[in-house]
Write a protein that holds these residues in place. Sequence first.
Motif, PDB file in Angstrom:
ATOM      1  N   GLY A 194       0.809  -1.227   0.000  1.00 26.46           N
ATOM      2  CA  GLY A 194       0.000   0.000   0.000  1.00 26.46           C
ATOM      3  C   GLY A 194       0.835   1.267   0.000  1.00 26.46           C
ATOM      4  O   GLY A 194       0.359   2.330  -0.425  1.00 26.46           O
ATOM      5  N   ALA A 195       2.088   1.169   0.480  1.00 25.54           N
ATOM      6  CA  ALA A 195       2.920   2.362   0.664  1.00 25.54           C
ATOM      7  C   ALA A 195       3.250   3.089  -0.634  1.00 25.54           C
ATOM      8  O   ALA A 195       3.292   4.325  -0.665  1.00 25.54           O
ATOM      9  CB  ALA A 195       4.204   1.993   1.389  1.00 25.54           C
ATOM     10  N   GLY A 196       3.493   2.346  -1.720  1.00 21.70           N
ATOM     11  CA  GLY A 196       3.861   2.962  -3.004  1.00 21.70           C
ATOM     12  C   GLY A 196       2.816   3.929  -3.524  1.00 21.70           C
ATOM     13  O   GLY A 196       3.070   5.141  -3.629  1.00 21.70           O
ATOM     14  N   PRO A 197       1.603   3.428  -3.847  1.00 19.58           N
ATOM     15  CA  PRO A 197       0.560   4.337  -4.349  1.00 19.58           C
ATOM     16  C   PRO A 197       0.146   5.392  -3.335  1.00 19.58           C
ATOM     17  O   PRO A 197      -0.160   6.532  -3.710  1.00 19.58           O
ATOM     18  CB  PRO A 197      -0.611   3.398  -4.676  1.00 19.58           C
ATOM     19  CG  PRO A 197      -0.324   2.120  -3.968  1.00 19.58           C
ATOM     20  CD  PRO A 197       1.161   2.027  -3.869  1.00 19.58           C
ATOM     21  N   ALA A 198       0.151   5.034  -2.050  1.00 19.91           N
ATOM     22  CA  ALA A 198      -0.259   5.987  -1.011  1.00 19.91           C
ATOM     23  C   ALA A 198       0.690   7.181  -0.952  1.00 19.91           C
ATOM     24  O   ALA A 198       0.263   8.340  -0.908  1.00 19.91           O
ATOM     25  CB  ALA A 198      -0.312   5.291   0.349  1.00 19.91           C
ATOM     26  N   HIS A 199       2.004   6.918  -0.970  1.00 23.44           N
ATOM     27  CA  HIS A 199       2.989   8.004  -0.905  1.00 23.44           C
ATOM     28  C   HIS A 199       3.050   8.811  -2.202  1.00 23.44           C
ATOM     29  O   HIS A 199       3.333  10.012  -2.170  1.00 23.44           O
ATOM     30  CB  HIS A 199       4.372   7.449  -0.559  1.00 23.44           C
ATOM     31  CG  HIS A 199       4.571   7.241   0.907  1.00 23.44           C
ATOM     32  ND1 HIS A 199       4.035   6.169   1.579  1.00 23.44           N
ATOM     33  CD2 HIS A 199       5.214   7.987   1.842  1.00 23.44           C
ATOM     34  CE1 HIS A 199       4.349   6.262   2.852  1.00 23.44           C
ATOM     35  NE2 HIS A 199       5.062   7.354   3.047  1.00 23.44           N
ATOM     36  N   ALA A 200       2.789   8.158  -3.328  1.00 26.11           N
ATOM     37  CA  ALA A 200       2.777   8.886  -4.608  1.00 26.11           C
ATOM     38  C   ALA A 200       1.681   9.954  -4.586  1.00 26.11           C
ATOM     39  O   ALA A 200       1.929  11.119  -4.937  1.00 26.11           O
ATOM     40  CB  ALA A 200       2.541   7.905  -5.762  1.00 26.11           C
TER      41      ALA A 200
END
Length: 268
Positions: free
Chosen positions: A45-51
């Motif tokens: 989840g971290a990738g799209p969330a931080h983008a």
Amino acid sequence: LQTRMQSLQPDPKAQYRSVYEALKKIVLTEGFWRPLRGINVTMLGAGPAHAMYFACYEKMKKSLSDTLQHGGNSHLANGVAGSVATLLHDAVMNPAEVVKQRMQMFNSPYKSVLACIRTVQKTEGFGAFYRSYTTQLTMNVPFQAIHFITYEFMQEQINPHREYNPRSHIVSGAIAGAVAAAATTPLDVCKTLLNTQENTALSSVNISGHLSGMVNAFKTVYQLGGISGYFRGVQARVIYQMPSTAIAWSVYEFFKYILTKRKLEKRT
């Protein structure tokens, strides 16, 4: 470690006096990889969330700073931009956090991420993944406001020309994470209780069914641990957030520098 130490009615075998003792005890009794259980769902989840998070922050910060301070650095703009970006970030990360924390509890019945998702969906419904969303926002909006304001303030002090300087980004990020983490620990304790729904804790204060809502969580934490209950796991939370925010800002500033440099090179 943070999830375990924030447990309000822990099993006698899962009671810890310090971060070091907790880590040592978990590794010795439950295995070397146990502290990292559930990390795969967080990474997913971290990738799209931080983008979405940084894209929204940059856009809003620029727009609001232009309006409020004619292109200058406005702390109000930084805080508001960080708060709005949190809405998008948490919409993605909240379900991942629920799964991660349930898997990290002592004697967790879930064998895998998929098994946890299926069981929670089947027994508690889809709403269980967002039961702590309002609490998460109530915690993360002030967290991110403090975080971004502190980071930008630190940059003004140690990197006034706002050049790409890895050391300044790491130091500013770490300090910003530590300040924001310490200030919002009481809200994090409530979120952990809502996410994990500790049966022993809830039954000890005669709560049947599932605990929901920030106000109920705050009351329950006070009933179980008093004022000190709100600061359970503060040390673990600060230790976790400092490298996390330092890495996030240094990586973000690096890619921002590279992309900006390439854009300028194309123009010239």
